[in-house]
Design a protein around this motif. Structure first.
Motif, short mmCIF file in Angstrom:
data_model
loop_
_atom_site.label_atom_id
_atom_site.label_comp_id
_atom_site.label_asym_id
_atom_site.label_seq_id
_atom_site.Cartn_x
_atom_site.Cartn_y
_atom_site.Cartn_z
N VAL A 24 0.83 -1.21 0.00
CA VAL A 24 0.00 0.00 0.00
C VAL A 24 0.86 1.26 0.00
O VAL A 24 0.64 2.19 -0.79
N SER A 25 1.87 1.29 0.88
CA SER A 25 2.72 2.49 0.97
C SER A 25 3.58 2.67 -0.27
O SER A 25 3.92 3.80 -0.64
N GLY B 5 2.89 5.71 -7.89
CA GLY B 5 1.81 6.51 -8.47
C GLY B 5 0.67 5.67 -9.02
O GLY B 5 -0.21 6.17 -9.71
N THR B 6 0.64 4.38 -8.69
CA THR B 6 -0.41 3.48 -9.16
C THR B 6 -0.44 2.24 -8.29
O THR B 6 0.56 1.89 -7.64
N SER C 194 -3.34 3.87 6.58
CA SER C 194 -2.34 3.65 5.53
C SER C 194 -3.01 3.53 4.16
O SER C 194 -2.52 4.07 3.17
N ILE C 195 -4.14 2.82 4.10
CA ILE C 195 -4.87 2.70 2.85
C ILE C 195 -5.37 4.07 2.38
O ILE C 195 -5.24 4.43 1.20
N GLY C 196 -5.91 4.84 3.31
CA GLY C 196 -6.41 6.17 2.96
C GLY C 196 -5.32 7.07 2.42
O GLY C 196 -5.50 7.77 1.41
N SER C 197 -4.16 7.05 3.09
CA SER C 197 -3.03 7.87 2.63
C SER C 197 -2.60 7.46 1.22
O SER C 197 -2.32 8.31 0.37
N ALA C 198 -2.55 6.15 0.98
CA ALA C 198 -2.12 5.66 -0.34
C ALA C 198 -3.11 6.02 -1.43
O ALA C 198 -2.73 6.49 -2.51
N VAL D 122 -4.36 9.22 -6.22
CA VAL D 122 -5.30 10.08 -6.95
C VAL D 122 -4.68 11.44 -7.24
O VAL D 122 -4.73 11.94 -8.37
N TYR D 123 -4.05 12.03 -6.23
CA TYR D 123 -3.45 13.36 -6.38
C TYR D 123 -2.32 13.36 -7.41
O TYR D 123 -2.29 14.20 -8.32
#
Length: 505
Positions: A224-225, A231-232, A414-418, A423-424
């Protein structure tokens, strides 16, 4: 001498509980601050050790993976050795890791020492939650979570300020050395303040569960990290460890539901309140902690602010949380979490929604107002969810419940951050990246670029941030669905949990 006397629970937290809370909050501050403080120092590490950004990023990834690997053993360790002993050992290990990090001579040694630090830091939060829940009793767990929530919410805000300040006035070594005096005080404080608890019987560790869950979490979170760098989620470096980690976790679930004494008792999910709380927590952590990474990046990359100023601009968020968190904690104990969580999520939708209209020169008054509203929502949301998860547990279930909450929290954040990072970065144009680089690393961009090109790049960068916040907004709004099923009246305590232990020292 320490003894435990059971008395009927009152609404207010007594002096003894606050004494214990002081120990736990000190440990939480060190563990949580260390994540964000080191994040600020990434560029400094790259220059100091002459390393690439990808190599330096392991100073954060190694710490996170160590946290994920050690959290699952928290429940067993507390039962086997007692919460006081485990907490003291964790503080000592974290302190040793901090001292070693300050003496690092290469990026490899820094990463290795960060792993040691993470092994200690990973147990501080789950063990601290066990200690606090037992000290106050389930009837006052909302108030307890409000106290424990202060460092959890302020860490991401205070970290950039503290890290930037230390690097500016001293050196990168002090990013770690600052833990030494705090840690020494915490160890001495804990030695005298924490009650001695001993397990009635020492269970054998679930070796199969340990071999499945700890590596599974570490591999999954590594994948995940890694998505932030790639970027994908489609890169082999990302999906291969994620798949292997997920398979190990699935194997653990299968094993845990069939063994008598699993490393982590997943049968707790039969408790409807805990199950709904955990689902709500997952969606909330993915939604909010992912978007929280974007604020300092916008202030620094688009607006050209220093790390210190960016941290100060985030202060209204912490102020809002500090205003509502104690009130929500006390009222959750009396009225249940449902109403407060729903109200907090509405405020978060308003606050996050304001950033959908972000531009390259949006008023700071507007942005700080939106962050303040977000803070009000945060204070009404995160800790009531956690208190709902623990309030209905029997005393013998607190260890497993606390560990479970921390595993879920670490994984979901961690999932949310990734997700938000992918997306960004996917929305950033070449011009936007060039404009941001002109603020973040001006010495690395070609000379003679027209200001009009940079201005267009800043417009594109602000648009990328705004579009990413749409994703965050949708995720926050979706959290309302599971939150709707949280109890909206005072939670009925589990049998045997109607008395709050008062610690006499």
């Amino acid at each position: 001498m320490t003894s435990s006397v059971s008395t009927p629970a009152s609404d207010k937290l007594g002096r003894d509980v606050f004494i214990v809370a002081g120990v736990v909050v000190l440990g939480a501050i060190m563990s949580i601050l260390d994540v964000t403080v080191v994040g600020v120092a990434q560029n400094t590490f790259a220059q100091e050790f002459n390393s690439s950004p990808a190599s330096v990023a392991w100073s954060m990834t190694g710490y996170t993976l160590a946290l994920a690997a050690v959290i699952p053993v928290a429940s067993w360790a507390a039962s086997r050795f007692g919460t006081r002993n485990v907490y003291l050992a964790s503080l000592v290990l974290f302190l040793i890791g901090s001292a070693l990090c300050a003496m690092a001579w290469s990026i490899g040694s820094l990463v290795a020492f960060r792993v040691i630090q993470g092994l200690g830091g990973g147990l501080l939060m789950p063990i601290g939650m066990m200690i606090m829940t037992r000290a106050a009793g389930p009837a006052r767990v909302g108030s307890v979570m409000a106290v424990l929530g202060i460092p959890m919410l302020l860490g991401p805000i205070a970290g950039p300020i503290l890290g930037g300040w230390l690097i500016e006035i001293a050196s990168w070594h002090w990013v770690f050395l600052i833990n030494i005096p705090i840690g020494v005080v915490a160890i001495v404080y804990a030695w005298f303040a924490l009650p001695t608890d001993k397990a009635e019987k020492a269970p054998a560790i679930d070796g199969i569960g340990l071999l499945l869950l700890s590596p599974g979490l570490a591999l999954f979170l590594f994948g995940v990290s890694s998505s932030a760098d790639e970027g994908t989620f489609g890169a082999p470096k990302v999906y291969i460890p994620m798949i292997i980690g997920a398979l190990l976790i699935i194997g653990f679930v299968y094993h845990a539901l069939r063994t008598k004494t699993p490393l982590l008792d997943l049968r707790l999910f039969k408790n409807r309140t805990l199950m709904v709380s955990v689902i709500t927590m997952v969606t909330f952590m993915i939604a909010f902690f992912g978007s929280s990474l974007l604020y300092p990046q916008y202030f620094i990359g688009v607006r050209g602010e220093t790390t210190l100023i960016a941290g100060l601009l985030l202060a209204p968020q912490g102020l809002g949380a500090m205003l509502t968190m104690p009130i929500a904690g006390r009222m959750t104990d009396k009225m249940g979490p449902g109403k407060f969580v729903l109200g907090g999520l509405v405020l978060l939708v308003i606050g996050v929604g304001a950033f959908v209209f972000l531009g390259p020169d949006t008023s700071y008054l507007y942005l700080c107002g939106a962050l303040f509203v977000q803070g009000l929502g945060m204070g009404m949301t995160m800790m009531p969810i956690m208190s709902a998860a623990l309030a209905t547990l029997k005393p013998e279930q607190v260890n497993d419940g606390s560990t479970l909450v921390n595993v879920v929290q670490q994984t979901a954040s961690s999932i949310g951050s990734a997700v938000i990072t992918v997306v960004y970065t996917g929305l950033l144009s070449a011009g936007a990246g060039l404009a941001i680089a002109s603020n973040v690393a001006p010495d690395k961009i070609p000379p003679g670029i027209p200001q009009t090109v940079l201005d267009a790049g800043f417009d594109d960068a602000a648009s990328a941030f705004a579009k990413t916040f749409i994703v965050s907004l949708v995720l926050v709004a979706l959290t309302i669905i599971p939150a709707f099923f949280l109890p909206r009246k005072k939670i009925a305590l589990a049998e045997g949990s109607d008395a709050a232990p008062v610690m006499v020292h």
